[in-house]
Design an enzyme around this catalytic site. Sequence first.
Site, PDB file in Angstrom:
ATOM      1  N   LYS A  62     162.345 -65.676  12.255  1.00  0.00           N
ATOM      2  CA  LYS A  62     163.810 -65.508  12.244  1.00  0.00           C
ATOM      3  C   LYS A  62     164.168 -64.035  12.390  1.00  0.00           C
ATOM      4  CE  LYS A  62     163.231 -65.302   7.331  1.00  0.00           C
ATOM      5  NZ  LYS A  62     162.959 -66.067   6.137  1.00  0.00           N
ATOM      6  N   ARG A  98     169.340 -71.832  -3.961  1.00  0.00           N
ATOM      7  CA  ARG A  98     170.039 -71.423  -2.739  1.00  0.00           C
ATOM      8  C   ARG A  98     170.415 -72.690  -1.963  1.00  0.00           C
ATOM      9  NH1 ARG A  98     166.977 -67.366   1.364  1.00  0.00           N
ATOM     10  NH2 ARG A  98     165.632 -69.198   1.632  1.00  0.00           N
ATOM     11  N   TYR A 136     178.177 -33.828  10.861  1.00  0.00           N
ATOM     12  CA  TYR A 136     179.468 -34.174  10.255  1.00  0.00           C
ATOM     13  C   TYR A 136     179.514 -33.743   8.792  1.00  0.00           C
ATOM     14  CZ  TYR A 136     180.203 -37.395  14.213  1.00  0.00           C
ATOM     15  OH  TYR A 136     180.361 -37.947  15.447  1.00  0.00           O
ATOM     16  N   MET A 192     175.760 -41.698  14.736  1.00  0.00           N
ATOM     17  CA  MET A 192     175.572 -43.038  15.289  1.00  0.00           C
ATOM     18  C   MET A 192     174.415 -43.084  16.299  1.00  0.00           C
ATOM     19  SD  MET A 192     178.336 -45.524  17.185  1.00  0.00           S
ATOM     20  CE  MET A 192     179.535 -45.465  15.870  1.00  0.00           C
TER      21      MET A 192
END
Length: 363
Positions: A37, A135, A254, A302
């Site tokens: 997954k 769950r 930044y 980013m």
Amino acid sequence: MMHWHPTWAEIDVQQLRNNIHTVRNYIGDTLYCLPIKANAYGHGLVDVAKIAVGAGVNYLAVAHASEGVLLRKEGVTAPIFVMGAIHKEQVEDLLKYELEISVSSRLKAELLREQCKKSGKTCKVHLEMDTGMHRTGMRPESTLALFTQLSKDPWFEVIGIYSHLASSDASGKAQIESFHQAFKEIESKAYKPLLRHIGNSSGITDLSGSLCDMVRPALLTFGYGDLEGIAPCFSLKSRVSYFKVVDQGKGISYGSTFFTQKPSRIVTVAIGYGDGYRRDLSNKGQVLIRGKKYPIVGVICMDQCMVDIGQDDVFVGDEVVLIGKQGNQEITLKEIAQLCNTIPYEILCGFNERVPRKYINHS
Ligand SMILES: *Cc1c(COP(=O)(O)O)cnc(C)c1O
């Protein structure tokens, strides 16, 4: 065609195969189901599926129907077990692509039955028992009741009974015991053998009784865990994209969270949190360039981050290792996860589609 990109994740195919063989030796004749997954824990869903099946994995598991459909469309024919709780909108695909389905309640079974009748197809299911994770899954007595019903229902083929461990300590042990206890009763009502499975990575290495008929170790297969002979097959790499000298007392990136203490050689690396290289590593993480560790300075942007290279020589285009080995140095996934206050799983899943995966075959 893949266009050149300065950042990539490298998957060592031979190491992945070695890990699979090591786990295979450890589990013996137990069926080997590999959960892939979340893009195979960042290693690449389809490629890992094909490598794994080629290396002797018996079963694949995914969380969602969409992941299973993608594998089928890419020609993967091995049994695929979809572990997540199903939605009615997924049932048509689950049947059409011959995916094995988790039945975690009576309601989910009814959804399936309806669609089976409509499409004239039977479904292969694994009943999920909740033994302490709380769950998804049914209580042991409800699992038995539903099994009794479904085993007589022509639309259903019950393949297995499974559960998932919430921990690998004493409470995990208790889960395994109640699983075996309940299974005994279920088995006594069965017309044919059932696959019993509960063990994930830490379960099979830390808790006895978790091997059963099938196991589902993913993290271990990818090279993380307590089993001699396994090693990570994932590295994260990028390149130096810029070099500059910054005067003393200047703020980097930044918000100026780092100030140079002296005139400094600062290089920019072509990776940032937009790739999944976490912003938590700002002013904490290290990278390897030319076999040496250097600190990340200032906040991670980013698409880029900055590294202080001291008085050393580093050139634009040099390879940067963010996770993995270079020379005789290593930055481990574990230390990265610790700096980010999280678990290795979350870091691996975080690398997105902007990071191309390169499969390296050393053999
Ligand atoms: C993800 C998952 C696994 C694999 O867990 P690891 O700790 O990576 O071995 C096994 N079973 C289920 C139900 C899962 O969701």
